[in-house]
Design an enzyme around this catalytic site. Structure first.
Site, PDB file in Angstrom:
ATOM      1  N   LYS A 164       0.785  -1.276  -0.196  1.00  0.00           N
ATOM      2  CA  LYS A 164       0.050  -0.127   0.099  1.00  0.00           C
ATOM      3  C   LYS A 164       1.069   1.259  -0.058  1.00  0.00           C
ATOM      4  O   LYS A 164       0.610   2.181  -0.800  1.00  0.00           O
ATOM      5  CB  LYS A 164      -1.022   0.203   1.188  1.00  0.00           C
ATOM      6  CG  LYS A 164      -2.037  -1.120   1.001  1.00  0.00           C
ATOM      7  CD  LYS A 164      -2.901  -1.417   2.315  1.00  0.00           C
ATOM      8  CE  LYS A 164      -3.858  -2.447   1.991  1.00  0.00           C
ATOM      9  NZ  LYS A 164      -4.394  -2.942   3.207  1.00  0.00           N
ATOM     10  N   GLN A 189      -4.830  -1.697   9.426  1.00  0.00           N
ATOM     11  CA  GLN A 189      -4.650  -3.150   8.779  1.00  0.00           C
ATOM     12  C   GLN A 189      -5.163  -4.268   9.968  1.00  0.00           C
ATOM     13  O   GLN A 189      -4.856  -4.245  11.083  1.00  0.00           O
ATOM     14  CB  GLN A 189      -3.037  -3.443   8.613  1.00  0.00           C
ATOM     15  CG  GLN A 189      -3.022  -4.812   7.932  1.00  0.00           C
ATOM     16  CD  GLN A 189      -3.541  -4.790   6.741  1.00  0.00           C
ATOM     17  OE1 GLN A 189      -3.459  -3.742   5.958  1.00  0.00           O
ATOM     18  NE2 GLN A 189      -4.126  -6.083   6.111  1.00  0.00           N
ATOM     19  N   ASP A 227     -11.600   2.565   4.045  1.00  0.00           N
ATOM     20  CA  ASP A 227     -11.517   1.056   3.793  1.00  0.00           C
ATOM     21  C   ASP A 227     -13.116   1.004   3.709  1.00  0.00           C
ATOM     22  O   ASP A 227     -13.476  -0.210   3.448  1.00  0.00           O
ATOM     23  CB  ASP A 227     -11.141   0.601   5.136  1.00  0.00           C
ATOM     24  CG  ASP A 227     -10.033  -0.540   4.817  1.00  0.00           C
ATOM     25  OD1 ASP A 227      -9.891  -0.902   3.770  1.00  0.00           O
ATOM     26  OD2 ASP A 227      -9.404  -0.892   5.704  1.00  0.00           O
TER      27      ASP A 227
END
Ligand code: NAP
Length: 295
Positions: free
Chosen positions: A54, A98, A121
């Site tokens: 990422k 994460q 997200d």
């Protein structure tokens, strides 16, 4: 019939090129640089790889990135105070924590603490709720990537029988919600299967489009699909190692057998996987534009 292979790699590349252009325009016309913060707690090797790629993708696209790699022993309060700081930081438009987090940290508390405007997200209940009522700001990255794969490879969803296998909050439920919206690239009749489903094959055999996210190698076999089906395989299963020590991956469907019956199918790797990161970048650019009042 041998299926068209839907290449997530190629489609992700197209989207990256479009994003590069958008990011350059933001800089030139408005002097704005999108910013993404990634937060990783612990040393899980797979998570380290995801976060690493990422950050690399941010760099290559011209997105400013900050990376927080925290030890396994980090307590919830410390993590929440980092999120609070990032929520207030104008350089940061998107925050990604994460998952999974270590067991001593309550995942819900953490996801709820992210400002919904920076929740790239798309997991915050506000963003999940907006998706439910058909007015999303951000779609969760993997399901959004699946919809883009379908649209950009010319698969018609309007009126199609879509069967989704797996009801996780990150894939199954949101993709079912996305595809049943009364919108272009959606408007399907959606069935959602899970471990409580009786006679799953009777559902999968009816599918015009079958989306599989259950996390079991080759669980969907050729006798469970009809001729001409479009198959999106989300599963990533590590089934061994090469002599060089690299993981051997396979999906949730029996690719070799099903590609002889299907109209189109995604491979693993190189299907859904590459789309997830690129949709995260797309959400970060959207967050930047929303913050600047440009959309
Ligand atoms: P998850 O949270 O483990 O959920 C699995 C779902 O599948 C559950 O709803 C479960 O049903 C259902 N299921 C499991 N076995 C089943 C069976 N035999 N019959 C019917 N339903 C069954 O999974 P996830 O996070 O969605 O991930 C699924 C797969 O996608 C994994 O391989 C993961 O690595 C992969 N993935 C890939 C990406 C990507 O970017 N490519 C992103 C996310 C996930 P119950 O709810 O009844 O338990």
């Amino acid at each position: 019939m041998t299926a068209q292979i839907i290449s997530g790699k190629d489609i992700a590349k197209q989207i990256r090129e479009e994003l590069e252009q958008e990011i350059a325009e933001l800089k030139e016309k408005h002097n704005i640089v999108p910013g993404l913060a990634t937060v990783l707690v612990g040393e899980d090797p797979a998570s380290q790889v995801y976060v690493g790629s990422k950050s690399k993708t941010c760099q290559s696209l011209g997105i400013y990135s900050e990376r927080y790699d925290l030890p396994d022993t980090t307590d919830e309060q410390t993590l929440l105070s980092i999120i609070d700081r990032l929520n207030k930081d104008p350089k940061i438009n998107g925050i990604l924590v994460q998952l999974p987090l270590p067991k001593h940290i309550n995942e819900n508390n953490v996801l709820m603490a992210i400002d919904p405007k920076k929740d790239v997200d798309g997991f915050h209940p506000v963003n999940m709720g907006k998706l439910m009522i058909g007015e999303p700001d951000y779609l969760p990255c993997t399901p959004h990537g699946i919809q883009e794969l379908l649209i950009r490879s010319g698969v018609k969803t309007d009126g199609a029988d879509v069967v989704v296998v797996g009801r996780s909050n990150i894939v199954g439920k949101p993709i079912a919600n996305i595809l049943l919206q009364k919108k272009e690239g959606a408007n399907a009749t959606v069935t959602l299967c899970h471990t409580g489903t009786r006679d799953m094959a009777s559902h999968t055999r009816r599918a015009d489009i079958l989306i599989v996210a259950l996390g079991k190698p080759k669980a969907i076999t050729a006798d469970m699909v009809k001729d001409g089906v479009v198959v999106i395989d989300v599963g990533v299963n590590r089934i061994g190692k090469t002599d060089e020590g690299k993981s051997i991956l396979c999906g949730d469907v029996d690719f070799e057998a099903i590609k002889e019956k299907a109209k189109a199918i995604t491979p693993v790797p190189g299907g859904v996987g590459p789309m997830t990161i690129v949709m995260l970048m797309s959400n970060t650019v959207k967050a930047t534009k929303l913050a600047a009042g440009l959309v």
